[in-house]
Design a protein around this motif. Structure first.
Motif, PDB file in Angstrom:
ATOM      1  N   ILE A  34      -6.207  40.811  17.004  1.00 49.07           N
ATOM      2  CA  ILE A  34      -5.065  39.888  17.122  1.00 49.07           C
ATOM      3  C   ILE A  34      -5.503  38.601  17.801  1.00 49.07           C
ATOM      4  O   ILE A  34      -5.135  37.493  17.375  1.00 49.07           O
ATOM      5  CB  ILE A  34      -3.912  40.556  17.894  1.00 49.07           C
ATOM      6  CG1 ILE A  34      -3.331  41.720  17.081  1.00 49.07           C
ATOM      7  CG2 ILE A  34      -2.827  39.536  18.226  1.00 49.07           C
ATOM      8  CD1 ILE A  34      -2.322  42.564  17.839  1.00 49.07           C
ATOM      9  N   ALA A  35      -6.316  38.731  18.849  1.00 45.98           N
ATOM     10  CA  ALA A  35      -6.795  37.549  19.570  1.00 45.98           C
ATOM     11  C   ALA A  35      -7.663  36.675  18.679  1.00 45.98           C
ATOM     12  O   ALA A  35      -7.550  35.443  18.695  1.00 45.98           O
ATOM     13  CB  ALA A  35      -7.568  37.980  20.818  1.00 45.98           C
ATOM     14  N   VAL A  36      -8.537  37.295  17.900  1.00 48.55           N
ATOM     15  CA  VAL A  36      -9.391  36.538  16.988  1.00 48.55           C
ATOM     16  C   VAL A  36      -8.533  35.790  15.965  1.00 48.55           C
ATOM     17  O   VAL A  36      -8.780  34.619  15.657  1.00 48.55           O
ATOM     18  CB  VAL A  36     -10.392  37.469  16.275  1.00 48.55           C
ATOM     19  CG1 VAL A  36     -11.115  36.734  15.140  1.00 48.55           C
ATOM     20  CG2 VAL A  36     -11.416  38.021  17.257  1.00 48.55           C
ATOM     21  N   TYR A  37      -7.523  36.479  15.439  1.00 41.21           N
ATOM     22  CA  TYR A  37      -6.655  35.862  14.425  1.00 41.21           C
ATOM     23  C   TYR A  37      -5.960  34.613  14.959  1.00 41.21           C
ATOM     24  O   TYR A  37      -5.922  33.571  14.290  1.00 41.21           O
ATOM     25  CB  TYR A  37      -5.636  36.873  13.929  1.00 41.21           C
ATOM     26  CG  TYR A  37      -4.681  36.296  12.911  1.00 41.21           C
ATOM     27  CD1 TYR A  37      -5.066  36.134  11.581  1.00 41.21           C
ATOM     28  CD2 TYR A  37      -3.400  35.884  13.281  1.00 41.21           C
ATOM     29  CE1 TYR A  37      -4.206  35.581  10.646  1.00 41.21           C
ATOM     30  CE2 TYR A  37      -2.527  35.337  12.358  1.00 41.21           C
ATOM     31  CZ  TYR A  37      -2.939  35.184  11.036  1.00 41.21           C
ATOM     32  OH  TYR A  37      -2.089  34.624  10.121  1.00 41.21           O
ATOM     33  N   PHE A  38      -5.412  34.715  16.165  1.00 47.33           N
ATOM     34  CA  PHE A  38      -4.651  33.587  16.707  1.00 47.33           C
ATOM     35  C   PHE A  38      -5.549  32.471  17.225  1.00 47.33           C
ATOM     36  O   PHE A  38      -5.119  31.316  17.308  1.00 47.33           O
ATOM     37  CB  PHE A  38      -3.700  34.062  17.811  1.00 47.33           C
ATOM     38  CG  PHE A  38      -2.453  34.706  17.278  1.00 47.33           C
ATOM     39  CD1 PHE A  38      -1.450  33.924  16.716  1.00 47.33           C
ATOM     40  CD2 PHE A  38      -2.284  36.077  17.313  1.00 47.33           C
ATOM     41  CE1 PHE A  38      -0.299  34.503  16.202  1.00 47.33           C
ATOM     42  CE2 PHE A  38      -1.138  36.669  16.802  1.00 47.33           C
ATOM     43  CZ  PHE A  38      -0.151  35.880  16.237  1.00 47.33           C
ATOM     44  N   ARG A  39      -6.795  32.780  17.565  1.00 49.27           N
ATOM     45  CA  ARG A  39      -7.691  31.757  18.087  1.00 49.27           C
ATOM     46  C   ARG A  39      -8.571  31.134  17.011  1.00 49.27           C
ATOM     47  O   ARG A  39      -8.960  29.975  17.113  1.00 49.27           O
ATOM     48  CB  ARG A  39      -8.577  32.339  19.197  1.00 49.27           C
ATOM     49  CG  ARG A  39      -7.819  32.634  20.479  1.00 49.27           C
ATOM     50  CD  ARG A  39      -8.694  33.386  21.463  1.00 49.27           C
ATOM     51  NE  ARG A  39      -7.968  33.684  22.682  1.00 49.27           N
ATOM     52  CZ  ARG A  39      -8.027  32.951  23.795  1.00 49.27           C
ATOM     53  NH1 ARG A  39      -8.764  31.851  23.814  1.00 49.27           N
ATOM     54  NH2 ARG A  39      -7.349  33.296  24.869  1.00 49.27           N
ATOM     55  N   MET A  40      -8.910  31.915  15.969  1.00 50.75           N
ATOM     56  CA  MET A  40      -9.825  31.412  14.946  1.00 50.75           C
ATOM     57  C   MET A  40      -9.307  31.576  13.528  1.00 50.75           C
ATOM     58  O   MET A  40      -9.928  31.111  12.575  1.00 50.75           O
ATOM     59  CB  MET A  40     -11.190  32.103  15.086  1.00 50.75           C
ATOM     60  CG  MET A  40     -12.014  31.614  16.264  1.00 50.75           C
ATOM     61  SD  MET A  40     -13.556  32.545  16.458  1.00 50.75           S
ATOM     62  CE  MET A  40     -12.993  33.953  17.417  1.00 50.75           C
ATOM     63  N   GLY A  41      -8.197  32.276  13.356  1.00 49.19           N
ATOM     64  CA  GLY A  41      -7.656  32.488  12.027  1.00 49.19           C
ATOM     65  C   GLY A  41      -8.316  33.657  11.311  1.00 49.19           C
ATOM     66  O   GLY A  41      -8.995  34.475  11.926  1.00 49.19           O
ATOM     67  N   SER A  42      -8.104  33.706  10.021  1.00 47.41           N
ATOM     68  CA  SER A  42      -8.693  34.788   9.240  1.00 47.41           C
ATOM     69  C   SER A  42      -9.912  34.260   8.486  1.00 47.41           C
ATOM     70  O   SER A  42     -10.040  33.050   8.260  1.00 47.41           O
ATOM     71  CB  SER A  42      -7.654  35.355   8.264  1.00 47.41           C
ATOM     72  OG  SER A  42      -7.233  34.340   7.370  1.00 47.41           O
TER      73      SER A  42
END
Length: 219
Positions: A34-42
């Protein structure tokens, strides 16, 4: 204990421990995802083909640590400019490696073994260096506890350590490597090669040498 029995124990232990760890660490992996998604996207997971045992190709998984930022001409920016502070934290804590538990469960990797490198390196190895593919690649290995990423620019030494591991392998050696890996991670030692977000490319010890994996690349 004979070597054949030790190998069987390692095979069973790898998959059993990977399954248990995936269950236990699934909440942590969800939070990281979730953190990766919100900080760097998919995409959240970085996927890349890597060579495994006998040079067979598999999909290698890690949590994403870099953005896809490009310059004005559409080319990706240098790695060190795309590596985010959060991505650096994931690398320092080795949390980015957690998806490789799935690789272990699938049988593509082991907990301990030579690290899987790039597919294009297969044809650049000398026959001796190519021996690193006689076993499954690992999440950690003998080279990693003897320098980790600091050896990325010292390929000869890295491959020498990989081959030494293969020649001297035992369950006790694997246990020693796992324990020392934990200490390395906790102390955050040897995370990156100085001046590089990722390791330098391996172009071959000798441009004229070709490994015996040429016929395996398309497998």
């Amino acid at each position: 204990m004979n070597r054949k029995l030790q190998k069987l124990i390692k095979l069973v232990a790898d998959r059993f421990v990977a399954a248990i760890m995936l269950l236990i660490l699934s909440p942590v992996m969800l939070i990281v995802a979730i953190a990766v998604y919100f900080r760097m996207g998919s995409p959240v997971i970085f996927t890349q083909p890597r060579p495994g045992k006998d040079g067979r190709i598999f999909n290698f998984y890690k949590f994403r640590t870099m953005t896809d930022e490009c310059d004005r001409t559409g080319n990706l920016l240098p790695d060190e400019k795309r590596l985010t502070p959060f991505g650096e934290f994931l690398r320092e804590s080795s949390l980015d490696e957690l998806p490789q538990l799935w690789n272990v469960l699938k049988g593509d990797m082991s907990f301990v073994g030579p690290r899987p490198l790039l597919v294009q390196y297969l044809e650049r190895y000398s026959p001796e260096q190519a021996r690193r593919h006689n076993v499954k690649p690992g999440i950690t290995g003998w080279a990693q506890i003897n320098g980790r990423r600091l050896l990325d620019g010292c390929w000869e030494e890295k491959f020498r350590l990989d081959v030494w591991y293969i020649d001297n392998w035992s369950l006790w050696l694997d246990l020693k490597i796992l324990v020392l890996t934990v200490f390395k991670v906790l102390k955050k030692e040897d995370i990156t090669q100085k001046g590089h977000a990722t390791g330098e490319e391996f172009f071959g010890s000798n441009a004229e040498k070709k490994s015996n994996f040429n016929n395996l690349i398309d497998v």
